[in-house]
Design a protein around this motif. Structure first.
Motif, short mmCIF file in Angstrom:
data_model
loop_
_atom_site.label_atom_id
_atom_site.label_comp_id
_atom_site.label_asym_id
_atom_site.label_seq_id
_atom_site.Cartn_x
_atom_site.Cartn_y
_atom_site.Cartn_z
N SER A 197 0.81 -1.22 0.00
CA SER A 197 0.00 0.00 0.00
C SER A 197 0.83 1.27 0.00
N LEU A 198 2.13 1.18 0.19
CA LEU A 198 2.99 2.35 0.28
C LEU A 198 2.91 3.26 -0.96
N PRO A 199 2.99 2.74 -2.18
CA PRO A 199 2.94 3.63 -3.34
C PRO A 199 1.58 4.32 -3.52
N HIS A 200 0.55 3.82 -2.90
CA HIS A 200 -0.78 4.36 -3.12
C HIS A 200 -1.27 5.26 -1.99
N LYS A 201 -0.46 5.52 -1.00
CA LYS A 201 -0.90 6.32 0.15
C LYS A 201 -1.27 7.73 -0.27
N MET A 202 -0.51 8.35 -1.16
CA MET A 202 -0.82 9.71 -1.61
C MET A 202 -2.13 9.73 -2.39
N GLU A 203 -2.35 8.73 -3.22
CA GLU A 203 -3.60 8.66 -3.99
C GLU A 203 -4.80 8.50 -3.07
N VAL A 204 -4.67 7.65 -2.08
CA VAL A 204 -5.76 7.41 -1.14
C VAL A 204 -6.03 8.68 -0.34
N ALA A 205 -4.99 9.37 0.10
CA ALA A 205 -5.17 10.62 0.86
C ALA A 205 -5.85 11.67 -0.01
N ARG A 206 -5.49 11.76 -1.28
CA ARG A 206 -6.11 12.73 -2.19
C ARG A 206 -7.58 12.40 -2.41
N GLU A 207 -7.89 11.14 -2.59
CA GLU A 207 -9.27 10.74 -2.78
C GLU A 207 -10.12 11.02 -1.54
N LEU A 208 -9.56 10.77 -0.36
CA LEU A 208 -10.29 11.06 0.88
C LEU A 208 -10.53 12.56 1.02
N ARG A 209 -9.54 13.38 0.66
CA ARG A 209 -9.70 14.83 0.73
C ARG A 209 -10.76 15.31 -0.27
N ASP A 210 -10.74 14.76 -1.48
CA ASP A 210 -11.75 15.13 -2.47
C ASP A 210 -13.15 14.73 -2.02
N GLU A 211 -13.26 13.57 -1.41
CA GLU A 211 -14.55 13.12 -0.91
C GLU A 211 -15.05 14.02 0.22
N GLU A 212 -14.14 14.44 1.09
CA GLU A 212 -14.52 15.36 2.16
C GLU A 212 -14.93 16.72 1.61
#
Length: 88
Positions: A20-35
């Motif tokens: 999951s390390l390479p995808h942490k930035m993508e997941v954080a960005r998606e969570l921010r966009d959802e918020e």
């Protein structure tokens, strides 16, 4: 026997973290966009956008007011667009 289970759990956790390390930035960005989208839904009626769920989102205002300042800065608004909410 118990020690082997513990080491297997650590190995599985390490494996999951490596994947999951390479995808942490993508997941954080998606969570921010959802918020951001959720904040727009909650405050849309105050911004002049009709919100059919206004009655149900009204009780969320006290919980969301703390995050409102960061949200309107991310949306490109220098000052709060709402007269009733002064955060700047």
């Amino acid at each position: 026997m118990k020690d082997k289970k513990f080491s297997f759990k650590r190995l599985a956790a390490y494996y999951d973290e490596v994947l999951s390390l390479p995808h942490k930035m993508e997941v954080a960005r998606e969570l921010r966009d959802e918020e951001d989208l959720f904040m727009l839904l909650v405050y849309s009626d105050m911004l002049g956008i009709p919100n059919p769920a206004f009655y149900y989102t009204l009780e969320l205002y006290p919980h969301m007011i703390e995050k409102f300042h960061d949200w309107h800065l991310r949306m490109g608004m220098e000052k709060s667009p709402l007269d009733g909410i002064r955060c700047c």
